[in-house]
Enzyme design. Structure first.
Site, PDB file in Angstrom:
ATOM      1  N   TYR A   1       0.856  -1.197   0.000  1.00  0.00           N
ATOM      2  CA  TYR A   1       0.000   0.000   0.000  1.00  0.00           C
ATOM      3  C   TYR A   1       0.889   1.243   0.000  1.00  0.00           C
ATOM      4  O   TYR A   1       0.868   2.065   0.914  1.00  0.00           O
ATOM      5  CB  TYR A   1      -0.989   0.004   1.165  1.00  0.00           C
ATOM      6  CG  TYR A   1      -2.299   0.632   0.752  1.00  0.00           C
ATOM      7  CD1 TYR A   1      -3.106   0.009  -0.187  1.00  0.00           C
ATOM      8  CD2 TYR A   1      -2.694   1.868   1.251  1.00  0.00           C
ATOM      9  CE1 TYR A   1      -4.285   0.603  -0.614  1.00  0.00           C
ATOM     10  CE2 TYR A   1      -3.875   2.470   0.827  1.00  0.00           C
ATOM     11  CZ  TYR A   1      -4.659   1.823  -0.104  1.00  0.00           C
ATOM     12  OH  TYR A   1      -5.807   2.402  -0.529  1.00  0.00           O
TER      13      TYR A   1
ATOM     14  N   HIS B   1       7.462   4.874   1.143  1.00  0.00           N
ATOM     15  CA  HIS B   1       8.004   3.633   0.565  1.00  0.00           C
ATOM     16  C   HIS B   1       8.847   3.951  -0.672  1.00  0.00           C
ATOM     17  O   HIS B   1       9.892   3.352  -0.898  1.00  0.00           O
ATOM     18  CB  HIS B   1       6.863   2.700   0.143  1.00  0.00           C
ATOM     19  CG  HIS B   1       6.022   2.194   1.272  1.00  0.00           C
ATOM     20  ND1 HIS B   1       4.748   2.640   1.499  1.00  0.00           N
ATOM     21  CD2 HIS B   1       6.273   1.267   2.214  1.00  0.00           C
ATOM     22  CE1 HIS B   1       4.246   2.008   2.545  1.00  0.00           C
ATOM     23  NE2 HIS B   1       5.150   1.173   3.007  1.00  0.00           N
TER      24      HIS B   1
ATOM     25  N   GLY C   1      12.497   2.651   7.446  1.00  0.00           N
ATOM     26  CA  GLY C   1      12.133   4.047   7.672  1.00  0.00           C
ATOM     27  C   GLY C   1      12.324   4.428   9.135  1.00  0.00           C
ATOM     28  O   GLY C   1      12.120   3.607  10.032  1.00  0.00           O
TER      29      GLY C   1
ATOM     30  N   SER D   1       1.789   7.155   6.304  1.00  0.00           N
ATOM     31  CA  SER D   1       1.597   5.779   6.767  1.00  0.00           C
ATOM     32  C   SER D   1       0.456   5.165   5.976  1.00  0.00           C
ATOM     33  O   SER D   1      -0.514   5.859   5.638  1.00  0.00           O
ATOM     34  CB  SER D   1       1.221   5.790   8.261  1.00  0.00           C
ATOM     35  OG  SER D   1       0.658   4.550   8.630  1.00  0.00           O
TER      36      SER D   1
END
Ligand code: PAF
Length: 282
Positions: A32, A37, A147, A185
């Protein structure tokens, strides 16, 4: 970009790359994708000849009352994003490919997992360590990228890598944020409009503590109380899971800033459990 679901086939490809003299960067993810990312993939792309992105919603890091079933997924979009960021391989196994029905081996670092997120998510980091070790074993990655939003996670993984002599470098990259400061997030999608409107105050509260620390405040409790007071005024929908000052490496609680200090928090806003952190002293 090749897509692998079978761990043995992924491992065979990685061994071949190593035989060819190519080093491998791994970006472990649960999918997702958002800009956070993507920035990890871009970093990974620069670190090694080959980039493997893993996409696996790891069931063993979710507690029984957590959002495993509801965790957002979009395989088509995610694979297009991984390909567009230069991944050579997307490793997307099914849970049964990763865990045998009689899986019995776990890796954990309890001393670092007792506080912060580990307190309300007691099995979480055991699941994270175990799956990350499996991903490192499958890919033989030379560098793995995480991260800094999940600060405790990267501290635990660094410790696991050191303690188990794993031949991999761990890179932890800065948190990607929305324009208003909210840490990106995958779980942000659960928020309603009014929850999302209050969410940037998480970061603003942490920045307030950083300003106080920069102005000389050393007392952890005073810093905490200032942030909590700010949040209770600005973020009435937020339920504070924790707000703690810890040592950034050992994750041990700190009463005062002496040397390095991290202020970390988890806030429940509706269905979204949001985490963030800030270094008060580096
Ligand atoms: O940070 C995550 O997305 C996950 O915890 C990880 C590292 C991919 C392990 O499942």
């Amino acid at each position: 970009m090749q897509i692998f679901t079978n761990p043995a086939e992924m491992a065979a490809q990685c061994r071949q790359w190593h035989r060819d003299g190519d080093d491998i960067a791994l970006v472990p993810t649960m999918g997702y994708y958002h800009a956070g990312h993507e920035s990890l993939m871009d970093w990974g792309r620069q670190q090694a000849k080959r980039l493997v992105v893993s996409l696996f919603v790891n069931p063993t890091q979710f507690g029984p009352a957590e959002d495993l079933a509801a965790y957002p997924r979009d395989f088509e979009r995610d694979s297009a994003i991984a390909a567009s960021h230069g991944a050579d391989a997307l490793f997307a196994p099914a849970p049964e490919d990763m865990y045998a029905p009689d899986h019995a081996t776990w890796v954990e670092a309890p001393a670092l997992a007792a506080g912060l997120c580990g307190k309300s998510r007691p099995i979480h980091f055991r699941g994270v360590c175990t799956v990350v070790l499996k991903l490192l074993a499958i890919t033989g990655a030379d560098v793995a990228v995480f991260g800094q939003k999940d600060w405790q996670q990267q501290a635990i993984i660094r410790r696991m890598v050191r303690d188990l002599n794993l031949p991999v470098r761990i890179d932890a990259r800065p948190t990607a944020r929305a324009e208003d400061g909210l840490a990106l997030s995958s779980r942000n999608v659960y928020m309603t409009e009014s929850e999302r409107a209050q969410a940037p105050h998480i970061r603003k509260g942490l920045l307030l503590a950083r300003d106080m620390a920069a102005a000389g405040e050393r007392d952890g409790e005073k810093l905490r109380q200032a942030v909590l007071a700010y949040w209770s005024g600005q973020m009435p929908l937020g339920k504070i899971d924790y707000l703690s000052m810890v040592h950034p490496e050992s994750i041990e609680p700190l009463a005062r800033i002496e040397d390095r200090a991290l202020l970390a928090c988890a806030v429940q806003l509706g269905k979204s459990r949001l985490i963030d952190n800030i270094l008060l002293a580096e």
